[in-house]
Design an enzyme around this catalytic site. Sequence first.
Site, mmCIF file in Angstrom:
data_model
loop_
_atom_site.group_PDB
_atom_site.id
_atom_site.type_symbol
_atom_site.label_atom_id
_atom_site.label_comp_id
_atom_site.label_asym_id
_atom_site.label_seq_id
_atom_site.Cartn_x
_atom_site.Cartn_y
_atom_site.Cartn_z
ATOM 1 N N TYR A 12 -60.892 33.197 17.846
ATOM 2 C CA TYR A 12 -61.021 32.359 19.679
ATOM 3 C C TYR A 12 -59.368 33.034 19.703
ATOM 4 O O TYR A 12 -59.239 33.303 21.413
ATOM 5 C CB TYR A 12 -62.131 31.818 19.604
ATOM 6 C CG TYR A 12 -62.437 31.868 21.303
ATOM 7 C CD1 TYR A 12 -62.862 33.054 21.823
ATOM 8 C CD2 TYR A 12 -61.821 30.222 21.951
ATOM 9 C CE1 TYR A 12 -63.559 32.785 23.679
ATOM 10 C CE2 TYR A 12 -62.155 30.569 23.011
ATOM 11 C CZ TYR A 12 -62.424 31.525 23.554
ATOM 12 O OH TYR A 12 -62.235 31.060 25.533
ATOM 13 N N GLU A 34 -69.473 30.256 29.144
ATOM 14 C CA GLU A 34 -68.909 28.582 29.412
ATOM 15 C C GLU A 34 -69.650 28.165 30.164
ATOM 16 O O GLU A 34 -70.345 26.596 30.062
ATOM 17 C CB GLU A 34 -68.233 29.133 30.053
ATOM 18 C CG GLU A 34 -66.498 29.678 29.536
ATOM 19 C CD GLU A 34 -65.791 28.556 29.196
ATOM 20 O OE1 GLU A 34 -66.098 27.433 28.791
ATOM 21 O OE2 GLU A 34 -64.939 28.800 27.897
ATOM 22 N N TRP A 42 -68.278 24.059 21.551
ATOM 23 C CA TRP A 42 -67.748 25.930 21.692
ATOM 24 C C TRP A 42 -68.116 26.197 20.043
ATOM 25 O O TRP A 42 -68.816 28.029 20.266
ATOM 26 C CB TRP A 42 -66.206 25.597 21.448
ATOM 27 C CG TRP A 42 -65.684 27.375 22.234
ATOM 28 C CD1 TRP A 42 -64.677 27.523 21.922
ATOM 29 C CD2 TRP A 42 -66.498 28.302 23.210
ATOM 30 N NE1 TRP A 42 -65.036 29.060 22.367
ATOM 31 C CE2 TRP A 42 -65.960 28.822 23.232
ATOM 32 C CE3 TRP A 42 -67.506 27.268 24.733
ATOM 33 C CZ2 TRP A 42 -65.788 30.198 24.022
ATOM 34 C CZ3 TRP A 42 -68.021 28.899 25.215
ATOM 35 C CH2 TRP A 42 -66.599 30.326 24.906
#
Length: 172
Positions: A12, A34, A42
């Site tokens: 990522y 998000e 995350w």
Amino acid sequence: MKEPSRSLHQNYHDNHYGFPIHDDNELFGRLILEINQAGLSWETILKKEASFREAYDNFDIQKIAAYTEADRERLLGNPGIIRNRLKVNAAIENAKTIMHLQKECGSFEKWLELNHPKTKEEWVKLFKKTFKFTGGEIVGEFLMSIGYLPGAHDASCPVYKEIIEEKPMWLK
């Protein structure tokens, strides 16, 4: 950090975070991720990204905007994603909003461009007025992750140079 987690984060970080996105469905997908990250790590979202993509029709804005109550219940019953009614409702309502922005501005990306530049505080105010379930952290991370706010990488990070070459909006 365990190796699979490190690899997930590394991919990522090196290939997605801070890089501009020019496809409305992918921009919307990042916003969905998000929003779903709120209150979670995350890493949890990265592990579930493929499931989100599948559950939400590859983040197809038109399909999601047309979701019915049955689709909402299907999502709330899907263990592969975050089963939070507020977040599921936000995805559906935000898809409808983006369709309106596309008609008004030509695309979600164009709407973002037309509102650039703004401070983080100004962006947060605009997003809260325009979209569901978008607070300061969500908006800040979304905009950093797509190149509209600086901060995804610092100048000493090897990825920083790659991002600069792609001309993120905060440089314009």
